[in-house]
Design a protein around this motif. Structure first.
Motif, PDB file in Angstrom:
ATOM      1  N   UNK A 108      -3.713  26.848 -37.762  1.00 20.36           N
ATOM      2  CA  UNK A 108      -4.976  26.999 -37.025  1.00 20.36           C
ATOM      3  C   UNK A 108      -5.396  25.731 -36.299  1.00 20.36           C
ATOM      4  N   UNK A 109      -4.589  24.710 -36.376  1.00 14.91           N
ATOM      5  CA  UNK A 109      -4.856  23.475 -35.650  1.00 14.91           C
ATOM      6  C   UNK A 109      -3.753  22.478 -35.915  1.00 14.91           C
ATOM      7  N   UNK A 110      -3.491  21.607 -34.940  1.00 16.34           N
ATOM      8  CA  UNK A 110      -2.486  20.553 -35.094  1.00 16.34           C
ATOM      9  C   UNK A 110      -3.111  19.232 -34.650  1.00 16.34           C
ATOM     10  N   UNK A 111      -2.908  18.203 -35.464  1.00 21.29           N
ATOM     11  CA  UNK A 111      -3.440  16.866 -35.190  1.00 21.29           C
ATOM     12  C   UNK A 111      -2.266  15.922 -34.951  1.00 21.29           C
ATOM     13  N   UNK A 112      -2.260  15.234 -33.830  1.00 24.27           N
ATOM     14  CA  UNK A 112      -1.254  14.213 -33.524  1.00 24.27           C
ATOM     15  C   UNK A 112      -1.931  12.851 -33.653  1.00 24.27           C
ATOM     16  N   UNK A 169      -4.387  30.527 -26.455  1.00 19.30           N
ATOM     17  CA  UNK A 169      -5.270  31.413 -27.217  1.00 19.30           C
ATOM     18  C   UNK A 169      -6.347  30.645 -27.976  1.00 19.30           C
ATOM     19  N   UNK A 170      -6.272  29.308 -27.920  1.00 22.25           N
ATOM     20  CA  UNK A 170      -7.364  28.514 -28.468  1.00 22.25           C
ATOM     21  C   UNK A 170      -7.059  27.664 -29.667  1.00 22.25           C
ATOM     22  N   UNK A 218       7.397  18.592 -26.681  1.00 19.52           N
ATOM     23  CA  UNK A 218       6.038  18.082 -26.532  1.00 19.52           C
ATOM     24  C   UNK A 218       5.158  19.184 -25.963  1.00 19.52           C
ATOM     25  N   UNK A 219       3.933  19.246 -26.433  1.00 18.72           N
ATOM     26  CA  UNK A 219       2.913  20.112 -25.862  1.00 18.72           C
ATOM     27  C   UNK A 219       1.718  19.240 -25.493  1.00 18.72           C
ATOM     28  N   UNK A 220       1.049  19.594 -24.413  1.00 18.61           N
ATOM     29  CA  UNK A 220      -0.076  18.780 -23.964  1.00 18.61           C
ATOM     30  C   UNK A 220      -1.303  19.055 -24.833  1.00 18.61           C
ATOM     31  N   UNK A 221      -1.908  18.018 -25.383  1.00 21.58           N
ATOM     32  CA  UNK A 221      -3.112  18.209 -26.198  1.00 21.58           C
ATOM     33  C   UNK A 221      -4.231  18.864 -25.397  1.00 21.58           C
ATOM     34  N   UNK A 222      -5.044  19.648 -26.073  1.00 18.75           N
ATOM     35  CA  UNK A 222      -6.203  20.257 -25.422  1.00 18.75           C
ATOM     36  C   UNK A 222      -7.529  19.758 -25.976  1.00 18.75           C
ATOM     37  N   UNK A 223      -7.476  18.829 -26.928  1.00 20.71           N
ATOM     38  CA  UNK A 223      -8.676  18.173 -27.444  1.00 20.71           C
ATOM     39  C   UNK A 223      -8.382  16.676 -27.538  1.00 20.71           C
TER      40      UNK A 223
END
Length: 524
Positions: free
Chosen positions: A198-202, A224-225, A284-289
């Motif tokens: 439900x969330x990923x922190x880098x 999807x959020x 790699x995925x671009x962060x959204x937060x």
């Protein structure tokens, strides 16, 4: 009670403030313009300069003399201390069986069993303390950190952490490879029950903490959020390090981590931060937060997080996290159980020891009294407020000391290649396992702090425009009487334990004569 190392750092801060308005005396000025650089200044001369009567030098003498009695002896480590073994084993739940992770083609991505040779005492020809560290980081499996927080350790260079939210897992640092991240999630699902991510922190912009992200989530899930949280400037710094400088850095990393050296008692026994690198697929995925300031908070799946932004220290883009629900602190890679690199041999931006130390101090002030467990991107957690504060304090003082003492010696006239032989940690810092050179190295770090302020040039005009290394090496070999004479002398030095200079001379011979197998073998 305030520690000696803290008093020393306070004193050095005071000295620095005075030095801003105090001109160098004549002898120190002479040293800075070439005396030390030419090798003519010795420690007695520098000591004479130190005792010249200035306020700065007088204060420094008093403080350093206070340390001298205990620091005349070599640092000692209590190898009978089992507390780190207890911490590394605490909360063990299960392992991947067999402990080998493959990619889709069947290629081995990581084999934790390759380090089974570490069981048992250190061989006579291996540093006992380094062997101990390798044993600790080779412990692999799923571990409970505290109620609601779990880590999978020992299947990659870094750790992956699973924080229990209201409906799923919040994952911190998804490792280096897609395959190791996937295997970690499968281990969690098997033993803790299947739950969605439900969330990923880098936590920071180094590849071993984000490149496995596609093993956990996809672009569609981001759309999807699902929050993918990263510190400010994360994408820019990750691309700068791994794309713009990537080819050379990857090649140098192979040397730094000993990737081609067999894992064995007489080979690669680990890399200090973790057992070794996984060899899977990176993405790699671009962060959204984005976390853009200290004090910023988020609530992800019912879990509140408070952030300390830590830019320009261990990584150009990084943060630490306090989780009040669990009284837990994620130290990222700012705090570790080793002396870290302030400049990596693989290449990176130089890391400011003063800034690094200040971030840790910020964590101590804000969260040390609230934290029951501190866990990181590498190594094992630390439990209990007293032990947490102790670890944070000695790590803070370590990086501050290296920074400040490098500048002190530089201002006395010592150069980038002279400072490492002069710099010694006080025993209050050196006698701590968490401050030892299992990954970073004191002299290399001192050079980095010199480079941070002065660049690579040492101030000696003779070094302004050196010959290319091959041309220079051909001249050295000629001046020294040819390769045969060098090989004889180098073997004598090796037999007498003069390895440092023997390596220097043999390196010149290898560059001068790339096909000289005897020189290559002796250098190796």
């Amino acid at each position: 009670m305030i520690s000696k190392s803290q008093i020393l750092l306070i004193t050095l801060f005071y000295i620095a403030s005075i030095a801003l308005f105090t001109p160098l005396n004549a002898s120190a000025t002479q040293a800075s313009t070439g005396t030390a650089a030419s090798g003519q200044a010795d420690s007695d001369q520098v000591q004479a300069d130190t005792q010249s009567g200035s306020v700065v030098d007088g204060v420094l003498d008093n403080v350093l003399n206070w340390f001298s009695d205990e620091d005349e002896q070599q640092p000692t480590l209590d190898l009978a201390d089992q507390r780190d073994y207890e911490r590394a084993n605490k909360g063990f739940i299960a392992q991947i069986e067999p402990p080998v992770i493959h990619d889709e083609s069947g290629k081995v991505v990581f084999d934790a069993g390759a380090y089974d040779f570490l069981k048992g005492p250190a061989p006579d020809d291996v540093n006992t303390s380094l062997w101990r560290q390798s044993q600790l980081v080779a412990k692999h499996g799923l571990f409970k950190v505290t109620d609601g927080i779990y880590q999978v350790r020992g299947y990659d260079l870094a750790n992956i952490t699973f924080v229990e939210g209201d409906t799923g897992w919040i994952v911190i640092d998804p490792l280096l490879s897609k395959e190791t991240a996937t295997a970690a999630k499968q281990l969690v699902d098997k033993h803790l029950g299947e739950r969605p991510v439900t969330g990923v922190i880098l936590t920071h912009s180094h590849i071993d903490h984000y490149a496995g992200v596609r093993g956990l989530i996809s672009e569609n899930e981001l759309e999807l959020g699902i929050p993918l949280v990263a510190p400010a400037h994360f994408a820019v710094e990750a691309i700068s390090e791994n794309v713009l400088a990537g080819n050379a850095m990857a090649r140098r990393a192979g040397y730094m981590f000993g990737s081609l050296i067999p894992k064995a008692k007489d080979g690669n026994i680990g890399v200090g931060l973790g057992p070794g690198l996984s060899l899977g697929n990176h993405g790699m995925l671009m962060p959204n937060v984005d976390i853009i300031e200290t004090g910023q908070t988020l609530n992800i799946d019912g879990v509140k997080m408070e952030f300390i932004l830590a830019l320009g220290a261990e990584a150009p883009s990084e943060f630490m996290i306090y989780l009040p629900k669990f009284k837990a602190f994620c130290q990222a890679e700012i705090i570790n159980h080793t002396l870290h690199n302030m400049l990596t041999p693989r290449g990176a931006k130089v890391r400011n020891g003063k800034v690094w130390s200040e971030y840790i101090d910020e964590a101590i002030v804000a969260f040390a009294d609230k934290t029951e467990v501190s866990f990181g991107s590498h190594h094992w957690p630390t439990w209990g407020r007293e032990d947490v504060r102790h670890l944070w304090t000695i790590q803070r003082d370590l990086y501050g000391f290296i920074h400040d003492q490098t500048l002190r010696l530089a201002n006395q006239g010592y150069t980038i290649n002279e400072i490492p032989s002069e710099l010694k940690l006080p025993s209050a810092l050196a006698n701590e396992f968490a401050n030892r050179s299992y990954y970073g190295e004191l002299g290399f770090n001192a050079r980095s702090q010199y480079q941070l302020y002065y660049g690579f040039f040492d101030g000696n005009p003779a070094n302004l425009n050196p010959l290319p290394v091959r041309e220079e090496s051909i001249k050295y070999v000629d001046y020294m009487g040819g390769s045969a004479a060098i090989l004889v002398r180098a073997q004598q030095d090796i037999d007498e334990g003069e390895l440092q200079f023997a390596a220097t001379v043999l390196n010149h011979l290898v560059f001068a004569e790339p096909n000289n197998a005897s020189a290559k073998n002796l250098l190796a």
